[in-house]
Design an enzyme around this catalytic site. Sequence first.
Site, PDB file in Angstrom:
ATOM      1  N   CYS A  76     -33.035  59.139  51.246  1.00  0.00           N
ATOM      2  CA  CYS A  76     -33.982  58.458  52.030  1.00  0.00           C
ATOM      3  C   CYS A  76     -34.167  58.938  53.404  1.00  0.00           C
ATOM      4  O   CYS A  76     -33.168  58.090  54.310  1.00  0.00           O
ATOM      5  CB  CYS A  76     -33.829  56.401  51.592  1.00  0.00           C
ATOM      6  SG  CYS A  76     -33.589  55.998  53.206  1.00  0.00           S
ATOM      7  N   GLU A  77     -35.501  58.712  53.513  1.00  0.00           N
ATOM      8  CA  GLU A  77     -36.388  59.107  55.341  1.00  0.00           C
ATOM      9  C   GLU A  77     -36.124  57.138  55.818  1.00  0.00           C
ATOM     10  O   GLU A  77     -36.096  58.233  57.666  1.00  0.00           O
ATOM     11  CB  GLU A  77     -37.469  60.048  55.122  1.00  0.00           C
ATOM     12  CG  GLU A  77     -38.655  59.518  54.856  1.00  0.00           C
ATOM     13  CD  GLU A  77     -39.934  59.734  55.470  1.00  0.00           C
ATOM     14  OE1 GLU A  77     -39.698  60.852  54.571  1.00  0.00           O
ATOM     15  OE2 GLU A  77     -40.874  58.523  55.195  1.00  0.00           O
ATOM     16  N   HIS A  78     -35.958  56.645  56.295  1.00  0.00           N
ATOM     17  CA  HIS A  78     -35.190  56.007  56.674  1.00  0.00           C
ATOM     18  C   HIS A  78     -34.210  55.637  57.027  1.00  0.00           C
ATOM     19  O   HIS A  78     -34.017  55.053  58.121  1.00  0.00           O
ATOM     20  CB  HIS A  78     -36.188  54.313  55.761  1.00  0.00           C
ATOM     21  CG  HIS A  78     -37.571  54.137  55.838  1.00  0.00           C
ATOM     22  ND1 HIS A  78     -37.817  53.632  54.169  1.00  0.00           N
ATOM     23  CD2 HIS A  78     -38.823  55.520  55.751  1.00  0.00           C
ATOM     24  CE1 HIS A  78     -39.480  54.367  54.629  1.00  0.00           C
ATOM     25  NE2 HIS A  78     -39.946  55.087  55.233  1.00  0.00           N
ATOM     26  N   HIS A  79     -33.580  55.477  55.946  1.00  0.00           N
ATOM     27  CA  HIS A  79     -31.490  55.815  56.572  1.00  0.00           C
ATOM     28  C   HIS A  79     -30.716  56.891  57.114  1.00  0.00           C
ATOM     29  O   HIS A  79     -29.936  56.414  57.134  1.00  0.00           O
ATOM     30  CB  HIS A  79     -31.206  54.305  56.000  1.00  0.00           C
ATOM     31  CG  HIS A  79     -31.922  52.644  56.132  1.00  0.00           C
ATOM     32  ND1 HIS A  79     -33.322  52.875  54.951  1.00  0.00           N
ATOM     33  CD2 HIS A  79     -32.200  51.715  56.977  1.00  0.00           C
ATOM     34  CE1 HIS A  79     -33.725  51.460  55.526  1.00  0.00           C
ATOM     35  NE2 HIS A  79     -32.770  51.211  56.386  1.00  0.00           N
ATOM     36  N   GLN A 117     -39.143  57.248  47.739  1.00  0.00           N
ATOM     37  CA  GLN A 117     -39.571  57.299  46.213  1.00  0.00           C
ATOM     38  C   GLN A 117     -40.532  57.182  45.811  1.00  0.00           C
ATOM     39  O   GLN A 117     -40.993  58.047  45.375  1.00  0.00           O
ATOM     40  CB  GLN A 117     -38.249  56.046  45.659  1.00  0.00           C
ATOM     41  CG  GLN A 117     -38.588  55.922  43.919  1.00  0.00           C
ATOM     42  CD  GLN A 117     -37.902  54.685  43.716  1.00  0.00           C
ATOM     43  OE1 GLN A 117     -37.061  54.698  43.973  1.00  0.00           O
ATOM     44  NE2 GLN A 117     -38.453  54.547  42.102  1.00  0.00           N
ATOM     45  N   HIS A 145     -31.136  52.095  45.869  1.00  0.00           N
ATOM     46  CA  HIS A 145     -31.477  52.886  47.373  1.00  0.00           C
ATOM     47  C   HIS A 145     -30.608  51.944  47.605  1.00  0.00           C
ATOM     48  O   HIS A 145     -29.775  51.009  48.456  1.00  0.00           O
ATOM     49  CB  HIS A 145     -32.217  52.448  47.835  1.00  0.00           C
ATOM     50  CG  HIS A 145     -33.218  52.826  47.312  1.00  0.00           C
ATOM     51  ND1 HIS A 145     -34.650  53.819  48.636  1.00  0.00           N
ATOM     52  CD2 HIS A 145     -33.762  53.260  46.394  1.00  0.00           C
ATOM     53  CE1 HIS A 145     -35.380  54.464  47.520  1.00  0.00           C
ATOM     54  NE2 HIS A 145     -35.681  53.761  46.269  1.00  0.00           N
ATOM     55  N   CYS A 147     -29.420  52.397  50.738  1.00  0.00           N
ATOM     56  CA  CYS A 147     -29.880  51.461  51.884  1.00  0.00           C
ATOM     57  C   CYS A 147     -29.733  50.096  51.888  1.00  0.00           C
ATOM     58  O   CYS A 147     -30.299  49.251  52.645  1.00  0.00           O
ATOM     59  CB  CYS A 147     -31.092  51.878  52.479  1.00  0.00           C
ATOM     60  SG  CYS A 147     -32.688  51.996  51.612  1.00  0.00           S
TER      61      CYS A 147
HETATM   62 ZN    ZN Z   1     -33.132  53.526  53.208  1.00  0.00          ZN
END
Ligand code: ZN
Length: 186
Positions: A76-79, A117, A145, A147
């Site tokens: 995931c590109e956020h975490h 996703q 996920h 995260c």
């Molecule tokens: Zn994430």
Amino acid sequence: MVDQNKIREAARLLLEGIGEDPDREGLKETPERIARMYGEIFSGMDGDGREELSKVFAVENSEMVLEKDITFYSMCEHHLLPFYGKAHVAYIPDGRVVGLSKLARTVEIYAARLQIQERMTGQIADAIMEYLAPKGVMVALEAEHTCMTMRGVKKPGSKTVSTAARGVFAQDEKMRDRFYQMLHLS
Ligand code: ZN
């Protein structure tokens, strides 16, 4: 191509940042290991599935082809934490089909990069529409996920489901119903 030197340096800084000593015995090889590992898990950065989806066979019929339960792992590109699960890919051929392993390979290419996703779902569908040119494509991903499950709201086992419909699957609700029917046959 990932820059393994930069990743090595960053991993060292990260270890220092969390209060570790990057030179202690157990961590000495860790930056190097992470650099090699990132080379592998981000190996899909430059791929688009064109090559895989161009190896086609001619067919007469145009019945739905479904490849289900394709296991995938992405980040995931956020975490920068993994999300992973199953992809289900269906298409209606327009005179040609592709080897089944190529659908799984296409999923793999789009998983092997920083992702969200929903975008990954659409990219797989768009690549198949563009390079295989079927009458329609339907992609469904279900993923956990980390995260969300190992931190934050901590809901282990919760799944995120996303779908992308193109061509006849986007136009015709009955086609989408047939996809879900076939998906639940086992
Ligand atoms: Zn994430």
